[in-house]
Design a protein around this motif. Sequence first.
Motif, PDB file in Angstrom:
ATOM      1  N   MET A   1      33.264  17.488  -2.765  1.00 35.64           N
ATOM      2  CA  MET A   1      33.109  16.283  -2.831  1.00 35.64           C
ATOM      3  C   MET A   1      31.425  15.673  -2.834  1.00 35.64           C
ATOM      4  O   MET A   1      30.967  14.776  -3.540  1.00 35.64           O
ATOM      5  CB  MET A   1      33.702  15.263  -1.689  1.00 35.64           C
ATOM      6  N   VAL A   2      30.787  16.458  -2.027  1.00 31.09           N
ATOM      7  CA  VAL A   2      29.385  16.340  -1.873  1.00 31.09           C
ATOM      8  C   VAL A   2      28.555  16.602  -3.323  1.00 31.09           C
ATOM      9  O   VAL A   2      27.763  15.731  -3.965  1.00 31.09           O
ATOM     10  CB  VAL A   2      28.544  16.918  -0.973  1.00 31.09           C
ATOM     11  N   ASN A   3      29.096  17.896  -3.948  1.00 30.69           N
ATOM     12  CA  ASN A   3      28.623  18.434  -5.158  1.00 30.69           C
ATOM     13  C   ASN A   3      28.885  17.083  -6.497  1.00 30.69           C
ATOM     14  O   ASN A   3      27.974  16.876  -7.252  1.00 30.69           O
ATOM     15  CB  ASN A   3      29.186  19.560  -5.740  1.00 30.69           C
ATOM     16  N   GLN A   4      30.015  16.754  -6.460  1.00 32.16           N
ATOM     17  CA  GLN A   4      30.629  15.572  -7.391  1.00 32.16           C
ATOM     18  C   GLN A   4      29.636  14.390  -7.087  1.00 32.16           C
ATOM     19  O   GLN A   4      29.248  13.987  -8.094  1.00 32.16           O
ATOM     20  CB  GLN A   4      32.134  15.576  -7.287  1.00 32.16           C
ATOM     21  N   LYS A   5      29.341  14.097  -5.990  1.00 29.71           N
ATOM     22  CA  LYS A   5      28.660  12.744  -5.752  1.00 29.71           C
ATOM     23  C   LYS A   5      27.222  12.851  -6.246  1.00 29.71           C
ATOM     24  O   LYS A   5      26.715  12.174  -6.850  1.00 29.71           O
ATOM     25  CB  LYS A   5      28.936  12.393  -4.357  1.00 29.71           C
ATOM     26  N   SER A   6      26.683  13.912  -6.153  1.00 36.85           N
ATOM     27  CA  SER A   6      25.245  14.207  -6.295  1.00 36.85           C
ATOM     28  C   SER A   6      25.141  14.331  -7.957  1.00 36.85           C
ATOM     29  O   SER A   6      24.245  13.926  -8.497  1.00 36.85           O
ATOM     30  CB  SER A   6      24.667  15.568  -5.671  1.00 36.85           C
ATOM     31  N   LEU A   7      26.045  15.006  -8.523  1.00 33.44           N
ATOM     32  CA  LEU A   7      26.107  15.201  -9.916  1.00 33.44           C
ATOM     33  C   LEU A   7      26.211  13.980 -10.430  1.00 33.44           C
ATOM     34  O   LEU A   7      25.578  13.614 -11.609  1.00 33.44           O
ATOM     35  CB  LEU A   7      27.199  16.270 -10.583  1.00 33.44           C
ATOM     36  N   CYS A   8      27.133  12.975  -9.928  1.00 31.07           N
ATOM     37  CA  CYS A   8      27.240  11.524 -10.641  1.00 31.07           C
ATOM     38  C   CYS A   8      26.063  10.770 -10.523  1.00 31.07           C
ATOM     39  O   CYS A   8      25.894  10.182 -11.494  1.00 31.07           O
ATOM     40  CB  CYS A   8      28.380  10.910  -9.956  1.00 31.07           C
ATOM     41  N   ILE A   9      25.287  10.885  -9.349  1.00 28.16           N
ATOM     42  CA  ILE A   9      24.177  10.318  -9.272  1.00 28.16           C
ATOM     43  C   ILE A   9      22.980  10.758 -10.363  1.00 28.16           C
ATOM     44  O   ILE A   9      22.420   9.775 -10.900  1.00 28.16           O
ATOM     45  CB  ILE A   9      23.564  10.552  -7.639  1.00 28.16           C
ATOM     46  N   VAL A  10      22.840  11.936 -10.418  1.00 26.95           N
ATOM     47  CA  VAL A  10      21.941  12.613 -11.378  1.00 26.95           C
ATOM     48  C   VAL A  10      22.400  12.059 -12.903  1.00 26.95           C
ATOM     49  O   VAL A  10      21.384  11.651 -13.607  1.00 26.95           O
ATOM     50  CB  VAL A  10      21.895  14.244 -11.247  1.00 26.95           C
ATOM     51  N   LEU A  11      23.584  12.147 -13.267  1.00 28.99           N
ATOM     52  CA  LEU A  11      23.938  11.707 -14.515  1.00 28.99           C
ATOM     53  C   LEU A  11      23.748  10.327 -14.619  1.00 28.99           C
ATOM     54  O   LEU A  11      23.241   9.653 -15.785  1.00 28.99           O
ATOM     55  CB  LEU A  11      25.537  12.227 -14.789  1.00 28.99           C
ATOM     56  N   LEU A  12      24.126   9.409 -13.697  1.00 35.19           N
ATOM     57  CA  LEU A  12      23.897   8.021 -13.637  1.00 35.19           C
ATOM     58  C   LEU A  12      22.231   7.754 -13.953  1.00 35.19           C
ATOM     59  O   LEU A  12      21.926   6.980 -14.568  1.00 35.19           O
ATOM     60  CB  LEU A  12      24.333   7.418 -12.442  1.00 35.19           C
ATOM     61  N   VAL A  13      21.423   8.403 -13.261  1.00 38.19           N
ATOM     62  CA  VAL A  13      20.049   8.340 -13.367  1.00 38.19           C
ATOM     63  C   VAL A  13      19.703   8.747 -14.783  1.00 38.19           C
ATOM     64  O   VAL A  13      18.680   7.866 -15.188  1.00 38.19           O
ATOM     65  CB  VAL A  13      19.254   9.041 -12.169  1.00 38.19           C
ATOM     66  N   ILE A  14      20.072   9.801 -15.150  1.00 38.43           N
ATOM     67  CA  ILE A  14      19.661  10.414 -16.589  1.00 38.43           C
ATOM     68  C   ILE A  14      20.014   9.339 -17.614  1.00 38.43           C
ATOM     69  O   ILE A  14      19.235   9.139 -18.530  1.00 38.43           O
ATOM     70  CB  ILE A  14      20.103  11.703 -16.632  1.00 38.43           C
ATOM     71  N   SER A  15      21.189   8.834 -17.587  1.00 34.64           N
ATOM     72  CA  SER A  15      21.671   8.087 -18.749  1.00 34.64           C
ATOM     73  C   SER A  15      21.005   6.786 -18.516  1.00 34.64           C
ATOM     74  O   SER A  15      20.848   6.004 -19.445  1.00 34.64           O
ATOM     75  CB  SER A  15      23.429   7.923 -18.674  1.00 34.64           C
ATOM     76  N   THR A  16      20.774   6.166 -17.304  1.00 32.66           N
ATOM     77  CA  THR A  16      19.999   4.826 -17.288  1.00 32.66           C
ATOM     78  C   THR A  16      18.676   5.046 -17.681  1.00 32.66           C
ATOM     79  O   THR A  16      18.299   4.125 -18.604  1.00 32.66           O
ATOM     80  CB  THR A  16      19.880   4.547 -15.813  1.00 32.66           C
ATOM     81  N   ILE A  17      17.933   6.054 -17.491  1.00 30.18           N
ATOM     82  CA  ILE A  17      16.548   6.233 -18.264  1.00 30.18           C
ATOM     83  C   ILE A  17      16.667   6.336 -19.688  1.00 30.18           C
ATOM     84  O   ILE A  17      16.002   5.705 -20.500  1.00 30.18           O
ATOM     85  CB  ILE A  17      15.932   7.274 -17.421  1.00 30.18           C
ATOM     86  N   ALA A  18      17.913   7.140 -20.244  1.00 33.18           N
ATOM     87  CA  ALA A  18      17.795   7.280 -21.725  1.00 33.18           C
ATOM     88  C   ALA A  18      18.168   5.944 -22.283  1.00 33.18           C
ATOM     89  O   ALA A  18      17.588   5.508 -23.341  1.00 33.18           O
ATOM     90  CB  ALA A  18      19.156   8.188 -21.902  1.00 33.18           C
ATOM     91  N   ILE A  19      18.887   5.041 -21.603  1.00 33.03           N
ATOM     92  CA  ILE A  19      19.382   3.844 -22.193  1.00 33.03           C
ATOM     93  C   ILE A  19      18.369   2.855 -22.255  1.00 33.03           C
ATOM     94  O   ILE A  19      18.061   2.096 -23.323  1.00 33.03           O
ATOM     95  CB  ILE A  19      20.630   3.107 -21.437  1.00 33.03           C
ATOM     96  N   LEU A  20      17.461   2.807 -20.896  1.00 33.41           N
ATOM     97  CA  LEU A  20      16.345   1.822 -21.073  1.00 33.41           C
ATOM     98  C   LEU A  20      15.150   2.320 -22.132  1.00 33.41           C
ATOM     99  O   LEU A  20      14.689   1.688 -22.638  1.00 33.41           O
ATOM    100  CB  LEU A  20      15.717   1.847 -19.445  1.00 33.41           C
ATOM    101  N   ALA A  21      14.827   3.540 -22.348  1.00 31.05           N
ATOM    102  CA  ALA A  21      14.134   4.223 -23.225  1.00 31.05           C
ATOM    103  C   ALA A  21      14.451   3.814 -24.655  1.00 31.05           C
ATOM    104  O   ALA A  21      13.625   3.268 -25.200  1.00 31.05           O
ATOM    105  CB  ALA A  21      13.928   5.881 -23.145  1.00 31.05           C
ATOM    106  N   CYS A  22      15.807   3.789 -24.923  1.00 24.89           N
ATOM    107  CA  CYS A  22      16.222   3.340 -26.093  1.00 24.89           C
ATOM    108  C   CYS A  22      15.938   1.979 -26.380  1.00 24.89           C
ATOM    109  O   CYS A  22      15.877   1.407 -27.342  1.00 24.89           O
ATOM    110  CB  CYS A  22      17.606   3.446 -26.617  1.00 24.89           C
ATOM    111  N   LEU A  23      15.905   1.033 -25.256  1.00 25.19           N
ATOM    112  CA  LEU A  23      15.678  -0.518 -25.237  1.00 25.19           C
ATOM    113  C   LEU A  23      14.262  -0.880 -25.525  1.00 25.19           C
ATOM    114  O   LEU A  23      14.059  -1.652 -26.309  1.00 25.19           O
ATOM    115  CB  LEU A  23      16.306  -1.065 -24.165  1.00 25.19           C
TER     116      LEU A  23
END
Length: 71
Positions: A1-23
Amino acid sequence: MVNQKSLCIVLLVISTIAILACLFISLEAWIVYLVAIIGIPLWVLSFGLLTMAKPREEDKEERVKEPFTGY
């Protein structure tokens, strides 16, 4: 559960940065399409998994006794 939560947080941050960069940065069209096809669904998926991982107050004890097995 901890691994999944940390992976989701990392993916959320990376995708947020990518979306903001495109904007805010003028990138090539294919990069924007790639982020739209992959980044936005990945953001929604990781945010949804993080939201579902938090138990409600009345469900905390039940989740400890019986982990989620699916429907």
